[in-house]
Design a protein around this motif. Structure first.
Motif, PDB file in Angstrom:
ATOM      1  N   UNK A 602     -50.304  29.903  68.650  1.00 27.23           N
ATOM      2  CA  UNK A 602     -50.861  28.638  68.081  1.00 27.23           C
ATOM      3  C   UNK A 602     -51.582  28.836  66.714  1.00 27.23           C
ATOM      4  N   UNK A 603     -52.202  29.927  66.781  1.00 28.24           N
ATOM      5  CA  UNK A 603     -53.017  30.188  65.609  1.00 28.24           C
ATOM      6  C   UNK A 603     -52.365  30.918  64.479  1.00 28.24           C
ATOM      7  N   UNK A 604     -50.804  30.869  64.540  1.00 25.76           N
ATOM      8  CA  UNK A 604     -50.088  31.159  63.741  1.00 25.76           C
ATOM      9  C   UNK A 604     -50.352  32.873  63.084  1.00 25.76           C
ATOM     10  N   UNK A 605     -50.805  33.594  64.072  1.00 30.42           N
ATOM     11  CA  UNK A 605     -50.981  34.810  63.788  1.00 30.42           C
ATOM     12  C   UNK A 605     -49.630  35.698  63.833  1.00 30.42           C
ATOM     13  N   UNK A 606     -49.474  36.903  63.145  1.00 25.55           N
ATOM     14  CA  UNK A 606     -48.439  37.931  63.221  1.00 25.55           C
ATOM     15  C   UNK A 606     -48.610  38.814  64.320  1.00 25.55           C
ATOM     16  N   UNK A 607     -48.062  38.168  65.423  1.00 27.61           N
ATOM     17  CA  UNK A 607     -48.055  38.741  66.621  1.00 27.61           C
ATOM     18  C   UNK A 607     -47.590  40.267  66.775  1.00 27.61           C
ATOM     19  N   UNK A 608     -46.840  40.703  66.222  1.00 33.58           N
ATOM     20  CA  UNK A 608     -46.011  41.803  66.252  1.00 33.58           C
ATOM     21  C   UNK A 608     -46.876  42.812  65.399  1.00 33.58           C
ATOM     22  N   UNK A 609     -47.512  42.264  64.393  1.00 31.86           N
ATOM     23  CA  UNK A 609     -47.928  43.217  63.347  1.00 31.86           C
ATOM     24  C   UNK A 609     -49.418  42.599  62.995  1.00 31.86           C
ATOM     25  N   UNK A 610     -50.315  42.466  63.773  1.00 27.87           N
ATOM     26  CA  UNK A 610     -51.723  41.958  63.385  1.00 27.87           C
ATOM     27  C   UNK A 610     -52.466  42.792  62.112  1.00 27.87           C
ATOM     28  N   UNK A 611     -53.323  42.267  61.642  1.00 28.30           N
ATOM     29  CA  UNK A 611     -53.773  42.419  60.308  1.00 28.30           C
ATOM     30  C   UNK A 611     -54.550  43.997  60.669  1.00 28.30           C
ATOM     31  N   UNK A 612     -54.675  44.671  59.884  1.00 27.84           N
ATOM     32  CA  UNK A 612     -55.654  46.049  59.847  1.00 27.84           C
ATOM     33  C   UNK A 612     -55.144  46.821  60.935  1.00 27.84           C
ATOM     34  N   UNK A 613     -54.174  46.621  61.616  1.00 24.99           N
ATOM     35  CA  UNK A 613     -53.812  47.690  62.754  1.00 24.99           C
ATOM     36  C   UNK A 613     -52.569  48.567  62.844  1.00 24.99           C
ATOM     37  N   UNK A 614     -52.475  49.439  63.468  1.00 21.14           N
ATOM     38  CA  UNK A 614     -51.061  50.200  63.175  1.00 21.14           C
ATOM     39  C   UNK A 614     -50.867  50.648  64.632  1.00 21.14           C
ATOM     40  N   UNK A 615     -49.623  50.900  64.930  1.00 21.99           N
ATOM     41  CA  UNK A 615     -49.292  51.342  66.218  1.00 21.99           C
ATOM     42  C   UNK A 615     -49.758  52.475  66.869  1.00 21.99           C
ATOM     43  N   UNK A 616     -49.801  53.594  66.136  1.00 17.48           N
ATOM     44  CA  UNK A 616     -50.309  54.975  66.335  1.00 17.48           C
ATOM     45  C   UNK A 616     -51.299  55.172  65.330  1.00 17.48           C
ATOM     46  N   UNK A 617     -52.394  55.618  65.796  1.00 19.80           N
ATOM     47  CA  UNK A 617     -53.797  55.872  64.864  1.00 19.80           C
ATOM     48  C   UNK A 617     -53.791  57.542  64.761  1.00 19.80           C
ATOM     49  N   UNK A 618     -53.034  57.743  63.709  1.00 16.31           N
ATOM     50  CA  UNK A 618     -52.877  59.289  63.549  1.00 16.31           C
ATOM     51  C   UNK A 618     -54.066  59.960  62.743  1.00 16.31           C
TER      52      UNK A 618
END
Ligand code: AGP
Length: 620
Positions: A602-618
């Motif tokens: 509803x907030x029109x966010x990029x659900x699979x790839x939210x800002x500033x994040x990454x799947x694995x933080x290496x």
């Protein structure tokens, strides 16, 4: 963190690299770039700030022409997301293009020296020193390969690096240092592809009977890839014999199976995730837990005096649930802590300490470093992780795989419930082995676990309600998630899911702590999600809910089916089925995931790839 794809062969490189990068976007999506060597042997480069599809600037799919190329999707560490800082980085004479995943720890020292020698830098990245080091080697008369190896010997830190050069040599060099950056390599019929992870290889492997032989670089190894072959070397140039591994279609193939987002697909896969986590680990005839992968003997288990559970983010929330389960059913003192804190406080670890690390990726830098410390201190170490062959699984004495299947959505969902399932199994197993669980209690706990796939399936079948609830709550800018006991970490997980995909401020709090401060925040603009299932702390949470209502707070409660009394006291209620206490955290998780998902939509966010994040933080 960052995705690398390189291709060389008889086809146009751009579409293959572009497709590979799209499949690696879960690793980072701050900027992207592709370099190809054209028919004249010149390097052509295109970059974009933001996602990979920005490379397709004119929207008609025009691309740079050439049959060898290298691409990158970035999660920024050194230098903000910008055109200058996007990879590939090329030298000023446009002889080499370099992409990088990880951190060059000695880049400042190298950069100062290179600037002193007349090199001009155009970006703020640590990566650019790699380009200049390769360039420097070539200036000194070394071949491209020799220059690349020399650069690999000069840099410190944990990373994967790849490069191509101008001319008609048609070769890609790639290397791996330390634990942060994987490189996988596949070759088929006159063409080859390298990538940070298996999904990048799909454009090549799908033509090879849906499976393929893949080489995995180890730390200190390098590969030279040409249309005619793949040569593995160490950084001195000595040949390495490497046996490629056969990978399955499932490891490589990533699609949404008709769902709008990976996150929703992965939420819907949770019944199978729980069933897979249990498979072969429960003997349904004896109704006991068997853990064939548990690496320690009965004698060693009897001698344990303490369990430490570590992880980051969602995996840390799982660790906190595991702590209580191990104490309650395993009969051992247990603590849970963030791996990023644990690794720096010189904790007491001895041969009778069992450390359990939890991680979807098995590559989280802080978790991996904490595990290495445990090994050095002589502790017993197991890991619960989803990714086969990950660093965590290589460092640990034994791995209890989640078997949840690939998780692409940056927000962890099915791997969280798989972790909780395995932590239940582990706690019961320890209790059985140490003789602190009697037969009747063991049967009760095991029987409950067997019901979980069905109960989670029932919850998911009823998911239409979350869209309506989301409409009620999407306008709130502050959320408090409250829970007690085993459910306090689930409150934290609910808050984490909401904040990471909707960007709404949300806090998870032990409900009993609310009156020691957060209660000051309660008013009609604050939404409280109260986890109040029928368990041993139900009355306590019910009182906390009333305290919120008495101050005009808006309350959405997650209750056990049939709880009409508390439902009458709150603004909205959602229900989970009745279940034994040790399994309630799994059930509570599902409504919180779906609520976060629908609010984010509803907030029109990029659900699979939210800002500033990454799947694995290496990176640290
Ligand atoms: C969870 O939704 C987040 N993406 C994040 O907190 C994640 O759990 C954390 O980075 C740890 O990752 P790991 O489980 O792969 O170690």
């Amino acid at each position: 963190m960052c995705g690398i794809v390189g291709y060389v062969g008889g086809q146009e490189a751009w579409p293959i690299i572009y497709e590979g990068l799209r499949r690696l976007e879960y690793r980072g999506y701050d900027s992207a770039g592709i370099a190809v060597v054209d028919a004249n042997g010149d390097i052509q480069l295109r970059k974009t700030v933001g996602k990979v599809n920005g490379l397709d600037g004119d929207g008609v799919g025009s691309h740079l022409k050439g049959t060898i190329g290298l691409g990158h999707t970035r999660w920024a560490t050194h230098g903000r997301p910008s055109h200058e800082n996007a990879h590939p980085h090329i030298d000023c004479e446009q002889r080499v293009a370099v992409v990088h995943n990880g951190i060059v720890e000695n880049y400042l020292e190298l950069k100062r020296r290179l600037i002193g020698d007349g090199h001009v830098f155009e970006s703020d990245t640590d990566t650019e020193v790699l380009t200049h080091l390769v360039e420097e080697g070539m200036d000194r008369g070394l071949s491209f390969q020799e220059s690349f190896r020399r650069m690999g010997r000069m840099v410190k830190g944990s990373q994967a690096i790849s490069a191509i050069n101008q001319g008609d040599a048609a070769e890609i060099c790639a290397l791996r240092l330390g634990h942060a950056g994987g490189i996988v390599v596949a070759q088929s019929e006159g063409q080859a592809i390298i990538g940070s992870d298996l999904p990048a290889l799909l454009p090549l492997l799908h033509t090879a009977s849906n499976t393929g032989q893949v080489g995995f670089l180890e730390t200190g190894e390098m590969v030279v890839v040409t249309p005619s072959g793949v040569e593995y070397q160490d950084l001195e140039g000595n040949h390495i014999d490497k046996q490629p591994r056969m990978v399955t279609q499932e490891e490589v193939l990533v699609d949404k199976a008709g769902y709008q987002h990976f996150m929703l697909k992965e939420i819907m896969e949770q019944p199978q995730a729980v069933a897979s986590a249990i498979r072969e680990r429960v003997n349904f005839e004896t109704r006991r837990v068997v853990l064939p992968d548990f690496p320690f003997s009965s004698q060693e288990i009897a001698e344990l005096d303490r369990v430490m559970l570590i992880g980051c983010g969602t995996s840390l929330n799982a660790a906190h649930v595991g702590r209580t389960l191990v104490e309650r059913y395993g009969g051992l003192p247990a603590e849970a802590e963030s791996a990023s804190e644990f690794r720096y406080r010189n904790p007491y670890i001895g041969p009778r300490t069992l450390v359990v690390s939890i991680g979807q990726s098995g590559e989280t830098a802080d978790t991996v470093a904490a595990m290495q410390m445990v090994k050095e201190k002589g502790g017993k170490l197991i890991t619960i992780c989803n990714s086969e062959g990950s660093q965590a699984s290589r460092i640990a004495d034994g791995t209890l795989y989640m078997r949840a299947g690939l998780e692409i959505g940056v927000a962890s969902t099915k791997t969280f419930v798989a972790s909780l399932t395995i932590l239940n199994l582990l706690a019961i197993f320890l209790g059985q082995s140490r003789g602190v669980l009697d037969t009747a209690k063991t049967h009760e706990l095991v029987d409950g676990l067997a019901q979980m796939p069905r109960l989670i399936g029932d919850l998911l079948a009823d998911r239409a309600v979350y869209q309506l609830l989301a409409e009620e709550y999407a306008g709130f800018n502050n959320f408090l998630f409250l829970g007690r006991g085993l459910n306090a970490p689930i409150a934290s997980e609910g808050a984490l899911k909401l904040k990471e995909i909707s960007y709404i401020h949300a806090e998870g709090y032990p409900a009993g702590e609310m009156k020691h401060g957060p209660i000051a925040l309660i008013d009609s603009a604050m939404a409280t999600v109260a986890l109040a299932p029928k368990d041993s702390l139900y009355d306590k949470v019910a009182n906390n809910v009333k305290e919120v209502k008495a101050r005009d707070g808006r309350v959405l409660a997650v209750l056990t089916q049939g709880d009409v009394d508390l439902a009458a006291e709150v603004d909205d209620a959602i229900y989970i089925p009745e279940a034994p206490e040790h399994l309630i955290p799994l059930l509570l998780t599902v409504p919180l995931q779906l609520l976060a998902y629908h609010i984010a939509l509803l907030r029109d966010r990029d659900v699979d790839q939210p800002r500033n994040l990454a799947k694995s933080v290496t990176v640290e």
